[in-house]
Design a protein around this motif. Structure first.
Motif, PDB file in Angstrom:
ATOM      1  N   GLU A  90       0.973  -1.065  -0.182  1.00 31.24           N
ATOM      2  CA  GLU A  90      -0.214   0.127  -0.062  1.00 31.24           C
ATOM      3  C   GLU A  90       0.888   1.131   0.021  1.00 31.24           C
ATOM      4  O   GLU A  90       2.048   1.364   0.394  1.00 31.24           O
ATOM      5  CB  GLU A  90      -0.757  -0.146   1.378  1.00 31.24           C
ATOM      6  CG  GLU A  90      -0.093   0.193   2.652  1.00 31.24           C
ATOM      7  CD  GLU A  90      -0.952   0.020   3.780  1.00 31.24           C
ATOM      8  OE1 GLU A  90      -2.079   0.729   3.745  1.00 31.24           O
ATOM      9  OE2 GLU A  90      -0.586  -0.896   4.562  1.00 31.24           O
TER      10      GLU A  90
ATOM     11  N   ILE B  45       1.840   7.040   2.891  1.00 28.05           N
ATOM     12  CA  ILE B  45       1.411   8.207   2.942  1.00 28.05           C
ATOM     13  C   ILE B  45       2.427   9.517   3.596  1.00 28.05           C
ATOM     14  O   ILE B  45       2.918   9.008   4.811  1.00 28.05           O
ATOM     15  CB  ILE B  45       0.266   8.714   3.706  1.00 28.05           C
ATOM     16  CG1 ILE B  45      -0.847   7.561   3.118  1.00 28.05           C
ATOM     17  CG2 ILE B  45      -0.578  10.009   3.352  1.00 28.05           C
ATOM     18  CD1 ILE B  45      -1.213   7.586   1.530  1.00 28.05           C
TER      19      ILE B  45
ATOM     20  N   SER C  76      -6.750   3.158   1.423  1.00 27.98           N
ATOM     21  CA  SER C  76      -5.981   3.381   0.251  1.00 27.98           C
ATOM     22  C   SER C  76      -6.768   2.391  -0.930  1.00 27.98           C
ATOM     23  O   SER C  76      -6.932   1.072  -0.775  1.00 27.98           O
ATOM     24  CB  SER C  76      -4.610   3.189   0.264  1.00 27.98           C
ATOM     25  OG  SER C  76      -4.111   3.282  -0.929  1.00 27.98           O
TER      26      SER C  76
ATOM     27  N   TYR D  32      -4.803   2.659   8.140  1.00 29.42           N
ATOM     28  CA  TYR D  32      -4.138   1.646   7.618  1.00 29.42           C
ATOM     29  C   TYR D  32      -3.540   0.578   8.775  1.00 29.42           C
ATOM     30  O   TYR D  32      -3.115  -0.464   8.431  1.00 29.42           O
ATOM     31  CB  TYR D  32      -2.884   1.964   6.842  1.00 29.42           C
ATOM     32  CG  TYR D  32      -2.084   2.882   7.581  1.00 29.42           C
ATOM     33  CD1 TYR D  32      -1.246   2.337   8.540  1.00 29.42           C
ATOM     34  CD2 TYR D  32      -2.082   4.235   7.341  1.00 29.42           C
ATOM     35  CE1 TYR D  32      -0.219   3.237   9.265  1.00 29.42           C
ATOM     36  CE2 TYR D  32      -1.154   5.114   7.868  1.00 29.42           C
ATOM     37  CZ  TYR D  32      -0.385   4.556   8.768  1.00 29.42           C
ATOM     38  OH  TYR D  32       0.605   5.509   9.490  1.00 29.42           O
TER      39      TYR D  32
ATOM     40  N   PHE E   5      -6.183   8.652   6.160  1.00 29.75           N
ATOM     41  CA  PHE E   5      -6.045   7.401   5.721  1.00 29.75           C
ATOM     42  C   PHE E   5      -5.894   6.367   6.971  1.00 29.75           C
ATOM     43  O   PHE E   5      -4.993   6.676   7.760  1.00 29.75           O
ATOM     44  CB  PHE E   5      -4.868   7.163   4.846  1.00 29.75           C
ATOM     45  CG  PHE E   5      -5.567   7.251   3.015  1.00 29.75           C
ATOM     46  CD1 PHE E   5      -6.913   6.893   2.662  1.00 29.75           C
ATOM     47  CD2 PHE E   5      -4.873   8.062   2.279  1.00 29.75           C
ATOM     48  CE1 PHE E   5      -6.904   6.905   1.341  1.00 29.75           C
ATOM     49  CE2 PHE E   5      -5.104   8.370   1.102  1.00 29.75           C
ATOM     50  CZ  PHE E   5      -6.323   7.763   0.688  1.00 29.75           C
TER      51      PHE E   5
END
Length: 738
Positions: free
Chosen positions: A127, A130, A267, A239, A237
């Motif tokens: 992924e 960020i 994501s 995660y 986001f």
């Protein structure tokens, strides 16, 4: 990084201790700049290189590992001003991978660790990483009760109120199936569009400058007033997770999908894979999509998918063994060319600029990159040879390109990704007329080589507004007339208001005070309207706009009057004649001694139009290019008219050569380096030449004196190695006075 770069095996224990302490100090300072001040002062690549060397020393010399080792904790400390939150499960950093081989090694380590499980098939997730600020959100019975920054990994800051303003963070979890208590973790970030909008709003009101989205997001999240955070439109986001009463799902991938069901943004580029090749393929896909995402990322994170296997693989040196961050090259990024614009400089050069989809490169958002000239756009150099690849590859609107910051400063296009070129992309047609004034734009022929100049120039000269305003900016600049208070914005204001069209108009501004006041007042009124529009509030002024606009005018007029008798070399340079820079201006001043003599000889050359050396003297350092530039300048009647109008207002001082047989510097070769504080570089050079010295640009065995100011670098080292006399600015002035 500097310091001792020897192989670690060659260090003694005493030397190793000193190197560990040095690296510890550098890394700690970098951590404070990045995590606590939101102002990183070194690149990620530099930091990671230092961190790897630091950890290698600890492995080689385990007895020297410090009690406060940086390998055992996440960088950064909680910032004062917020309540502290202790993380029930530490928020750890990740190991780094920098090559495909590193990724393959990561997968192989996992397979070796689980090699006794013969039928076990390992899966991994990939992924985007960020580039924002990590945060942990605690939910009790589905309700958001507390949020915190990562801090040092163990203790963070309570920023609950600010996190509640982020629309991507639900106040109550959606759906069902969430644990009774869980900490959802992720990254707070700012989109490129929001960052640009914030910069524009700030610029409109004369506010602070913002460096990049990551620092801006971090600063926004730490605001004391949550309404300020809310105005920044931050995103989040999800995660990962911390302390929880139950696993969200059996695997990493399924857990993150659950987060999406519970109301979080996740994501869309997260995938599950079973081999290094599949992970690397996703890495390359994400890298190519980087510029189109609308937010900044700096790599791809890989994690072992099965949560039970994660727990079995465990941790090492404060990092999970089951995860790694595959970083993008720090100096390069993919982006797309949105447009190609033409800017016109003060000498009429048409300079093409590529407008890019904003992308972060080395901690800076890059939106524009120079394309130099039409040959560069076509993919060839001055000799017609390819500059990108084996065959000429042109740059087109719509192209995907790889950019880097040369020397970590100037952005440039490294290559064009031809396989990504849109089917409808067409070769760029460089304009043959000036986009500002419509005059023909031509490429001159170099008489010596017979080749076309690589740059196309507008022939409109003074009728071209772009050239006129850029010429005025040059005229008042520091190296030229150095008129304080007449920066670029004020020159543009006065030019667009019709108050200053030529340099002579600057010196009559005092006589038109009322008009100048009105122009400044109108600008302040417009700025006030923009501030009100940006804030949504009407500001009550304590003084009238008119009063505020008048401030500083007397100071400006005084600064203009102070430049009515400039040094001759400054004045010649300020005229902006093509090919005549500061050094050439000083040589011309020394050669002709007065502006009247230079003007007379220039008009004579313009009238003769023949062999230049019949008119101009033979001067060491001045070639045909300079003499042709002077002839061309005086051949233009408009230039002469502007110069004569200017000379009615300004009286340049005659250049007086004061060579003395007793001068300490007469006949010497002098080099200046570093920052001079009492003289400009041009003034220092002119002083040396007036005293009979020769000024050189580099240090050699023929150099007699090096004048070194603060920040002197390689020239100082070279001079010391050659045994050359090195003096500071004060010592130089003492020598010059004797």
């Amino acid at each position: 990084m500097s310091g001792d770069e020897r192989e670690i095996e060659s260090f003694s224990e005493r030397e190793a201790r000193a190197e560990i302490d040095r690296l510890h100090g550098l890394l700690s300072a970098a951590d404070r700049a990045y995590f606590e001040q939101d102002a990183p002062d070194i690149t990620d690549a530099e930091y990671d290189a230092m961190k790897r060397r630091y950890q290698a020393f600890e492995i080689a010399f385990p007895a020297l590992k410090r009690d406060d080792s940086l390998s055992d904790k996440v960088a950064g400390a909680p910032v004062e001003g917020f309540n502290k939150v202790r993380h029930a499960v530490p928020m750890l950093s990740l190991a780094k991978a920098y090559s495909d081989e590193d990724v393959a090694d990561f997968i192989e380590r996992g397979r070796r660790f689980f090699e006794r499980d013969k039928d076990l098939k390992l899966a991994f997730t990939a992924e985007p990483k960020i580039d924002g600020l990590s945060a942990s959100l605690r939910y009790e019975n589905g309700v958001f009760v507390q949020g915190a920054t990562r801090g040092d990994g163990t203790v963070g800051e309570d920023i609950t109120a600010n996190l509640r303003t982020i629309s991507d963070i639900p106040h109550k979890l959606w759906g069902s199936g969430w644990p009774a208590s869980i900490e959802i973790r992720g990254e707070v970030y700012m989109t490129m569009a929001e960052f640009e909008a914030l910069k524009a709003r700030s610029a409109a009101v004369g506010g602070q400058e913002y460096v990049n989205p990551r620092n801006t997001a971090a600063g926004s999240l730490r605001q004391k007033d949550p309404s300020v955070t809310a105005s920044r439109n931050l995103k989040f986001f999800a995660y990962a997770w911390g302390a929880t009463t139950a696993d969200p799902a059996p695997t990493q991938y399924e857990a993150v999908q659950k987060f999406g069901e519970w109301g979080f943004a996740i994501s869309p580029l997260m995938v599950r894979a079973s081999s290094a090749d599949e992970l690397i393929a996703q890495y390359k896909k994400i890298e190519e999509l980087r510029s189109s995402l609308g937010y900044d990322i700096d790599g791809v994170v890989y994690k072992l998918d099965n949560l039970e296997l994660q727990r079995r693989w465990g941790f090492s040196s404060g990092e999970p063994r089951w995860a790694v961050a595959h970083k993008f090259p720090a100096e390069q990024a993919f982006t797309t060319v949105r447009a190609i614009d033409i800017q016109v400089g003060r000498t009429g050069t048409l300079a093409p600029v590529a407008r890019l989809a904003p992308v972060g490169v080395g901690g800076v958002v890059v939106e524009n990159v120079t394309l130099h000239n039409e040959d560069y756009i076509a993919g060839i150099d001055s000799n017609g040879l390819p500059i990108r690849g084996d065959e000429p590859i042109d740059v087109r609107i719509g192209d995907t390109v790889v950019i880097q910051r040369a020397g970590d400063v100037i952005p440039q296009i490294v290559r064009v990704v031809l396989e990504k070129r849109p089917a409808d992309a067409v070769p760029y047609q460089f304009p043959h007329v000036c986009p500002v004034c419509g005059s023909p734009a031509t490429r001159e022929i170099n008489e010596k080589t017979g080749k076309e100049d690589s740059r196309r120039r507008c022939t409109g000269e003074l009728i071209c507004a772009a050239q006129a305003v850029e010429q005025l900016k040059h005229f008042v600049s520091r190296g030229a007339m150095d008129i304080e208070g007449l920066g670029q914005e004020n020159i543009e204001l006065l030019f667009n208001s019709g108050l200053v069209k030529t340099a002579a108009d600057i010196f009559t501004l005092r006589d038109r005070r009322t008009e100048v006041q009105a122009a400044f007042a109108a600008r302040r009124e417009e700025q006030s309207r923009q501030r009100e529009a940006a804030s949504g509030k009407t500001r009550k002024a304590t003084r009238s706009v008119e009063e505020r606009s008048f401030e500083g005018l007397d100071k400006l007029f005084a600064a203009i009057d102070a430049r009515r008798e400039p040094e001759l070399d400054r004045f010649i340079f300020a005229l902006g004649i093509r090919h005549i820079g500061e050094t050439t201006g000083a040589v011309l001043a020394k050669t002709f001694s007065s502006m009247a003599a230079l003007r007379e000889r220039g008009l004579e050359a313009a009238a003769a139009g023949g062999e230049l050396h019949e008119v101009f003297p033979s001067v060491n350092g001045l070639g045909d290019t300079v003499w042709e530039a002077l002839r061309d300048f005086f051949e233009n009647e408009r230039n002469v008219a502007v110069l004569d109008s200017l000379l009615e207002q300004v009286k340049p001082k005659d250049y007086v050569v004061t060579v003395s047989a007793t001068s300490e510097v007469a006949g010497k070769t002098v080099v200046f380096t570093g920052s001079l504080e009492k003289l400009t570089r041009g003034e220092a050079k002119a002083m040396a030449e007036r005293l009979g010295a020769k000024v050189a640009g580099s240090v050699s065995k023929n150099t007699d004196i090096l004048v070194a100011g603060p920040g002197a670098g390689s020239k100082l080292k070279d001079a010391q190695a050659l045994g050359i006399l090195v003096v500071d600015e004060d010592q130089w002035l003492e020598m010059a006075a004797k």
